[in-house]
Write an enzyme that holds these catalytic residues in place. Sequence first.
Site, PDB file in Angstrom:
ATOM      1  NE  ARG A   1      10.405  -1.135   0.019  1.00  0.00           N
ATOM      2  CZ  ARG A   1       9.340  -0.695  -0.653  1.00  0.00           C
ATOM      3  NH1 ARG A   1       8.872   0.534  -0.426  1.00  0.00           N
ATOM      4  NH2 ARG A   1       8.734  -1.468  -1.536  1.00  0.00           N
TER       5      ARG A   1
ATOM      6  CG  HIS B   1       6.720  -2.212   1.736  1.00  0.00           C
ATOM      7  ND1 HIS B   1       6.611  -3.515   1.295  1.00  0.00           N
ATOM      8  CD2 HIS B   1       6.129  -1.451   0.782  1.00  0.00           C
ATOM      9  CE1 HIS B   1       5.995  -3.547   0.127  1.00  0.00           C
ATOM     10  NE2 HIS B   1       5.687  -2.296  -0.209  1.00  0.00           N
TER      11      HIS B   1
ATOM     12  CG  ASP C   1       5.314  -4.163  -3.353  1.00  0.00           C
ATOM     13  OD1 ASP C   1       4.327  -3.799  -2.690  1.00  0.00           O
ATOM     14  OD2 ASP C   1       6.327  -3.458  -3.515  1.00  0.00           O
TER      15      ASP C   1
ATOM     16  CD  GLU D   1       2.599   1.577  -5.046  1.00  0.00           C
ATOM     17  OE1 GLU D   1       3.502   2.423  -5.205  1.00  0.00           O
ATOM     18  OE2 GLU D   1       2.587   0.751  -4.109  1.00  0.00           O
TER      19      GLU D   1
ATOM     20  CG  HIS E   1       1.513  -1.589  -1.594  1.00  0.00           C
ATOM     21  ND1 HIS E   1       2.733  -1.081  -1.196  1.00  0.00           N
ATOM     22  CD2 HIS E   1       0.739  -1.603  -0.475  1.00  0.00           C
ATOM     23  CE1 HIS E   1       2.675  -0.799   0.105  1.00  0.00           C
ATOM     24  NE2 HIS E   1       1.472  -1.122   0.558  1.00  0.00           N
TER      25      HIS E   1
END
Length: 212
Positions: free
Chosen positions: A94, A123, A130, A188, A191
Site C-alpha cells: 500500500r 503494508h 490482507d 484484524e 491482516h
Amino acid sequence: MTTVMLMSAAVTAAPLHPPAETGPFRPPELVEVAQLDPMIKLDVRYATSNNFVHKPVYAEPRVFLQRPAAEAVVRVNARLKPLGYGLILFDGYRPWSVTRMFWESTSGSQRMFVADPREGSRHNRGCAVDLSLYDLKTGQAVAMPSDYDEMTERAYPTYEGGMAMAREHRDRLRAAMEAEGFSVHPREWWHYDYALWREYAILDVPFSALGH
C-alpha cells in the site's frame, strides 16, 4: 486557548511525507502475487467503493508484495489446497500516501484499525497482506467471524463469538499463515505481517510505476 488548540492540531495533523528512516534495507522487489499462482483470487476492494472510505483509492485491482513474502503466500495456498481451500487477497503493498489518506478519513476509536502515517505501515513496506479463504468446490468465499475491514471486536483473531464454522475458517487460515512465517494482527483476523518486514523501507510508489 487559541495557542493550545493550534498546538494540538499540529500534533495530530498527518505528515506530508513518509517518515525518515535509517537503513540499510533490502532492495525492494515488489511482485504481483496472483501472477505467481493463478489459483489465488483477488477481491481488491480499495479499487472500488466497497470499502470503509466508500471510494476507490487504487486505480487498479492489483496486489503486490516483496518477493519473499509473495512466495510465502504461494506456499500457504499450496498448504490449503489439500484441505479444500484457496486464498483470496484483499490488499498487499500500500503506498504511504494511501495510509495517510486512511488516517485522515478516520477518527476516535476507528484509528485503532489504521496505521499512523508518522510511523508508516507494514503494508507500506510490501510485507503485509490482507486475505481470506475460498472454497475450492464452489469458488465462493467462506464465512469468517466478521467482514473484511470491519472495525469491531468481531475482527479480533481471538474473538470467541459468532458461528463455530467461521472461527474454524479463521483459525485454519492463521495456522497456514504462521507456518510460512507470517503473524496475525491483534485486531484484524485478515491482516498478516511477514517476518522480514523490518528489512524493507517504507515506499510511496504508485501501482502504475510497478509495471504490468
